[in-house]
Design an enzyme around this catalytic site. Structure first.
Site, PDB file in Angstrom:
ATOM      1  N   TYR A 195       0.827  -1.213   0.000  1.00 33.70           N
ATOM      2  CA  TYR A 195       0.000   0.000   0.000  1.00 33.70           C
ATOM      3  C   TYR A 195       0.867   1.271   0.000  1.00 33.70           C
ATOM      4  O   TYR A 195       0.377   2.366  -0.257  1.00 33.70           O
ATOM      5  CB  TYR A 195      -0.938   0.034   1.210  1.00 33.70           C
ATOM      6  CG  TYR A 195      -2.047  -1.007   1.168  1.00 33.70           C
ATOM      7  CD1 TYR A 195      -2.173  -1.877   0.104  1.00 33.70           C
ATOM      8  CD2 TYR A 195      -2.968  -1.114   2.197  1.00 33.70           C
ATOM      9  CE1 TYR A 195      -3.173  -2.833   0.061  1.00 33.70           C
ATOM     10  CE2 TYR A 195      -3.979  -2.071   2.164  1.00 33.70           C
ATOM     11  CZ  TYR A 195      -4.068  -2.928   1.093  1.00 33.70           C
ATOM     12  OH  TYR A 195      -5.068  -3.870   1.058  1.00 33.70           O
ATOM     13  N   LYS A 255       3.314 -15.365   2.659  1.00 34.66           N
ATOM     14  CA  LYS A 255       3.243 -16.146   1.420  1.00 34.66           C
ATOM     15  C   LYS A 255       4.691 -16.469   1.057  1.00 34.66           C
ATOM     16  O   LYS A 255       5.184 -16.135  -0.027  1.00 34.66           O
ATOM     17  CB  LYS A 255       2.522 -15.311   0.343  1.00 34.66           C
ATOM     18  CG  LYS A 255       2.184 -16.058  -0.911  1.00 34.66           C
ATOM     19  CD  LYS A 255       1.071 -17.068  -0.737  1.00 34.66           C
ATOM     20  CE  LYS A 255       0.848 -17.836  -2.031  1.00 34.66           C
ATOM     21  NZ  LYS A 255       0.023 -19.047  -1.852  1.00 34.66           N
ATOM     22  N   ASP A 268      -3.194 -18.073   2.013  1.00 34.75           N
ATOM     23  CA  ASP A 268      -4.353 -18.763   1.423  1.00 34.75           C
ATOM     24  C   ASP A 268      -4.914 -19.790   2.405  1.00 34.75           C
ATOM     25  O   ASP A 268      -6.126 -19.924   2.566  1.00 34.75           O
ATOM     26  CB  ASP A 268      -3.997 -19.401   0.071  1.00 34.75           C
ATOM     27  CG  ASP A 268      -2.605 -20.006   0.035  1.00 34.75           C
ATOM     28  OD1 ASP A 268      -1.850 -19.848   1.012  1.00 34.75           O
ATOM     29  OD2 ASP A 268      -2.262 -20.665  -0.964  1.00 34.75           O
ATOM     30  N   ASP A 325      -5.495  -6.560   5.922  1.00 30.07           N
ATOM     31  CA  ASP A 325      -6.688  -5.857   5.463  1.00 30.07           C
ATOM     32  C   ASP A 325      -7.753  -6.878   5.069  1.00 30.07           C
ATOM     33  O   ASP A 325      -8.928  -6.799   5.470  1.00 30.07           O
ATOM     34  CB  ASP A 325      -6.276  -4.999   4.246  1.00 30.07           C
ATOM     35  CG  ASP A 325      -7.338  -3.993   3.854  1.00 30.07           C
ATOM     36  OD1 ASP A 325      -8.339  -3.872   4.578  1.00 30.07           O
ATOM     37  OD2 ASP A 325      -7.164  -3.339   2.813  1.00 30.07           O
ATOM     38  N   ASP A 371     -11.295  -8.388   7.450  1.00 27.95           N
ATOM     39  CA  ASP A 371     -12.688  -8.284   6.992  1.00 27.95           C
ATOM     40  C   ASP A 371     -13.357  -9.653   7.032  1.00 27.95           C
ATOM     41  O   ASP A 371     -14.537  -9.780   7.358  1.00 27.95           O
ATOM     42  CB  ASP A 371     -12.755  -7.711   5.566  1.00 27.95           C
ATOM     43  CG  ASP A 371     -12.941  -6.201   5.591  1.00 27.95           C
ATOM     44  OD1 ASP A 371     -12.552  -5.578   6.603  1.00 27.95           O
ATOM     45  OD2 ASP A 371     -13.462  -5.643   4.610  1.00 27.95           O
TER      46      ASP A 371
END
Ligand code: NAD
Length: 356
Positions: free
Chosen positions: A142, A191, A223, A247, A251
């Site tokens: 980001y 990852k 994942d 992020d 959620d």
């Protein structure tokens, strides 16, 4: 003793829910003889309308001068057409970096009274869960280099992920310290089978874990973590992860808790000052109707009392009052059963105040 709190009410439902949190804080203050000084500052679309910029200098100064900051939400369709660097959401990145906030804490737990609203299978719900996502907030993709360039198939866009060992070390320490006060288990999500930044992340987590011998460290690919969160959320205590993975996973965690309107968050840096905000946005679809769920903002205020102001007993009191209001059947529309009765933002706020 007076506590100075900066209020950034923002846009959409932001002002409604911050007003609720303030009413609850005043009730706690009255009960325990605490004095809160609240000062409003402009942010987001409201700031654009008044001053032309989403994060006025006065707001930054005011927040730097306060002991902590309570934020509602920013953004809305009115400002969606503005260029990226002038949009309300830009103010969030700006205020986080001005306050040096690099750790984002997002707790997600099952409210027993809402277990019927949880979208997970009954046997998973019955096992319960109470986890804390620790998300790195000021690094990663980001904030990395981005742009357009000519590529093999013509013009292409790119964003870059980069992390320094220093950035990972400080978020690792935050996660291990938090786990030390909980169930002493950290799951680092990355990852590392694909990304170089993740390999540095994993090695750094291992190194820092040596400073916390009583906290167990495990690793999980993102994942798999996304899958495990719906398969068996009870296995997690503290999850620590990068900005983008955090992020997305937080959620997901909010959804298994029942409603996005219930989840608070804290953003912290080196000192005790922090910024506290619900994880949801400005919900323009319900703004001004008086039906927003104020509980995420109220629970954010409880986190603020505990973490930045050291008011543990008062924070517990708010959390207990929220649990009780839900158990007693108070439901804003987002957590009401289909066809069931619901209350307004004000009525829910009063229900919490009555239980303090
Ligand atoms: P959102 O979180 O605002 O809303 C998503 C859905 O959840 C909507 O249906 C909304 O009505 C509902 N919802 C959210 N909070 C609720 C609450 N307290 N009570 C009841 N229902 C609630 O996300 P979005 O629709 O993607 O974004 C709306 C605006 O908010 C956009 O401009 C976005 O950029 C902004 N946003 C701001 C923040 C922030 O300020 N931290 C975070 C996310 C999105």
């Amino acid at each position: 003793m007076a506590y100075d709190i900066a209020l950034l009410r923002g846009d959409g439902i932001g002002p409604e829910i911050v007003d609720s949190a303030v009413a609850v804080l005043r009730a706690v203050g009255k009960k325990y003889g605490l004095d809160f000084n609240f000062t409003n500052y402009l942010i987001g679309g409201a700031a654009i309308d008044e001053t032309g910029v989403p994060l006025p200098e006065e707001t930054v100064k005011g927040c730097l001068g306060a002991q902590c900051v309570l934020l509602g939400a920013v953004g809305g369709p009115k400002w969606d057409g503005l260029p990226g660097d002038r949009r309300p959401e830009k103010a969030l990145l700006g205020i986080r970096s001005a306050l040096g906030l690099y750790t984002n804490l997002r707790p997600a737990r099952l409210f027993p009274a809402l277990s019927d609203e949880c979208p997970l299978r009954r046997d998973i719900v019955d096992r319960g869960f109470d986890l804390m996502i620790v998300r790195e907030l000021t690094g990663g993709i980001y904030f990395g280099d981005r742009g357009y360039r000519d590529g093999r198939y013509g013009r292409e866009a790119f964003d870059t992920e980069s992390y320094s060992a220093y950035e990972v070390e400080r978020i690792a320490r935050a996660a291990f310290s938090i786990a030390g006060g909980r169930r002493k288990k950290v799951t680092s999500v990355d990852k590392a089978n694909v990304l170089e930044t993740s390999r540095l992340w994993r090695a750094t987590m291992e190194k820092v874990s040596e400073e916390y011998p009583d906290v167990e460290l495990g690793h999980m690919f993102v994942d798999n973590a996304a899958m495990q969160l719906v398969r068996d959320p009870g296995q997690f205590d503290v999850i620590v992860t990068s900005n983008m993975f955090g992020d997305i996973l937080s959620d997901e965690a909010s959804q298994i808790s029942g409603s996005i309107g219930l989840l608070p968050s804290a953003s912290l840096g080196e000192g005790s000052r922090g910024m506290y905000e619900p994880i949801h946005g400005s919900a323009p679809d319900i703004a001004g109707q008086g039906i927003a769920d104020p509980l995420a903002a109220i629970l954010s205020a409880a986190m603020m009392l505990r973490i930045s102001l050291g008011l543990e007993r008062e924070a517990d009191d708010i959390e207990r009052a929220v649990d009780q209001a839900i158990s007693d059947g108070f439901r804003t529309p987002d957590i009401a059963r289909a066809g069931g009765e619901s209350v307004t933002t004000r009525e829910m706020t009063q229900a919490v105040i009555d239980r303090i």
